[in-house]
Design a protein around this motif. Structure first.
Motif, short mmCIF file in Angstrom:
data_model
loop_
_atom_site.label_atom_id
_atom_site.label_comp_id
_atom_site.label_asym_id
_atom_site.label_seq_id
_atom_site.Cartn_x
_atom_site.Cartn_y
_atom_site.Cartn_z
N ASP A 50 -10.87 -41.31 37.99
CA ASP A 50 -11.45 -40.79 39.44
C ASP A 50 -11.44 -39.22 39.39
O ASP A 50 -11.41 -38.51 38.29
CB ASP A 50 -10.66 -41.14 40.61
CG ASP A 50 -9.06 -40.84 40.40
OD1 ASP A 50 -8.62 -39.78 39.47
OD2 ASP A 50 -8.10 -41.07 41.06
N ALA A 72 -17.25 -37.63 43.64
CA ALA A 72 -16.76 -38.88 43.75
C ALA A 72 -18.08 -39.94 42.94
O ALA A 72 -18.88 -40.15 43.73
CB ALA A 72 -16.34 -39.58 45.11
N SER A 184 -4.27 -45.55 39.23
CA SER A 184 -5.31 -45.01 40.07
C SER A 184 -6.81 -45.16 39.32
O SER A 184 -7.85 -44.54 40.20
CB SER A 184 -5.08 -43.76 40.50
OG SER A 184 -5.10 -42.92 39.32
N ARG A 186 -10.51 -45.98 38.55
CA ARG A 186 -11.63 -46.65 39.47
C ARG A 186 -12.31 -47.53 38.56
O ARG A 186 -12.63 -47.35 37.41
CB ARG A 186 -12.80 -45.53 39.85
CG ARG A 186 -12.22 -44.69 40.49
CD ARG A 186 -12.09 -45.13 42.02
NE ARG A 186 -13.54 -45.56 42.55
CZ ARG A 186 -14.64 -44.69 42.78
NH1 ARG A 186 -14.61 -43.34 42.77
NH2 ARG A 186 -15.85 -45.13 43.09
#
Length: 263
Positions: A50, A72, A184, A186
């Motif tokens: 991320d 993002a 964490s 993605r």
């Protein structure tokens, strides 16, 4: 007024004139020579990461006066992810350097095509696909990737199993930090890794490529093949796939070199 008083007054006037004139002369010397605006650096993360994976790179670039955005990346598909990145590029004033890690390389290759605001591309342990190539096809073109055996499907998405993440993705990152990255991460849509790319921006933009020789995701032979084909400036580093985390200074230096070379 005696001769000595007149001489003191004349000296004072000369000093006052110099104080007034020198700054004006200095300004005249620099007229029309204002420093060029530094480009905005847009960092595009890849699968299983991320925006925080760029934190130390962001800090280094900001310290050196660069505006930075860690985008993002939706990780849904090359075309749709590139469309999102193009929207961000258009929102930024002035020139841009695109930096892509891993699958993010496919995204910047698509988003930068035909875009006059993009002055350079920097690939970081990344894919540099040609038209009609996919990330999956390129990662299996040469032997060496151990990624498939670490993947955990969740619906149509893919994760790296947390107990395999450190060795697979970030072997040269401290274990505690790698555990946070694993938690964490993605997920990437499986279809995104299979989607074919369109005409790449590296055909029209100068490019730099950090090749990671200890990479277990994208084999070093695949990275070299893509970098050489693209005519990129190649920098080889004995690092894992997470070179932006383990060696952020190297990434900062390459980005700034790309800026200097394209001024």
């Amino acid at each position: 007024m005696n001769h000595r008083s007149r001489r003191l007054l004349a000296t004072a006037a000369t000093i006052a004139a110099a104080v007034c004139v020198l700054p004006v002369a200095a300004l005249a010397d620099t007229a029309g020579k204002a420093p060029k605006q530094k480009p905005t650096v847009i960092l595009e993360h890849g699968a299983f990461a991320d925006g925080s994976s760029w934190n130390d790179v962001v800090a280094g670039l900001r310290r050196d006066g660069y505006p930075v955005i860690a985008a993002a990346n939706p990780l849904r598909g090359v075309a749709s992810d590139a469309a999102a990145l193009r929207g961000l590029i258009e929102h930024v004033d002035g020139p841009v350097i695109l930096v892509g890690h891993s699958y993010g390389g496919s995204v910047i290759s698509a988003a930068g095509t035909g875009n006059s605001k993009v002055k350079a591309l920097v690939y970081v342990a990344a894919f540099l696909p040609e038209a009609d190539e996919s990330a999956l096809g390129l990662s299996t073109k040469f032997p060496g990737s151990t990624l498939p055996g670490t993947l955990e499907p969740v619906g149509t998405d893919l994760y790296i199993r947390q107990n395999a993440f450190h060795r697979q993705f970030a072997a040269d990152v401290p274990a505690r930090k790698a555990a946070l990255m694993a938690a964490s991460q993605r997920p990437v849509a499986k279809a995104a890794l299979e989607e074919k790319s369109t005409a790449p921006a590296w055909r029209e933009k100068p490019s730099w490529d950090i090749v990671t020789t200890k990479d277990l995701n994208i084999p070093v032979a695949a990275q070299r093949f893509m970098a050489e084909r693209a005519g990129a400036h190649i920098i080889e580093v004995a690092a894992s796939h997470s070179v932006a985390v383990s060696r952020p200074g190297v990434v900062v230096n390459v980005i700034e070199s790309a800026d200097r070379a394209t001024r």
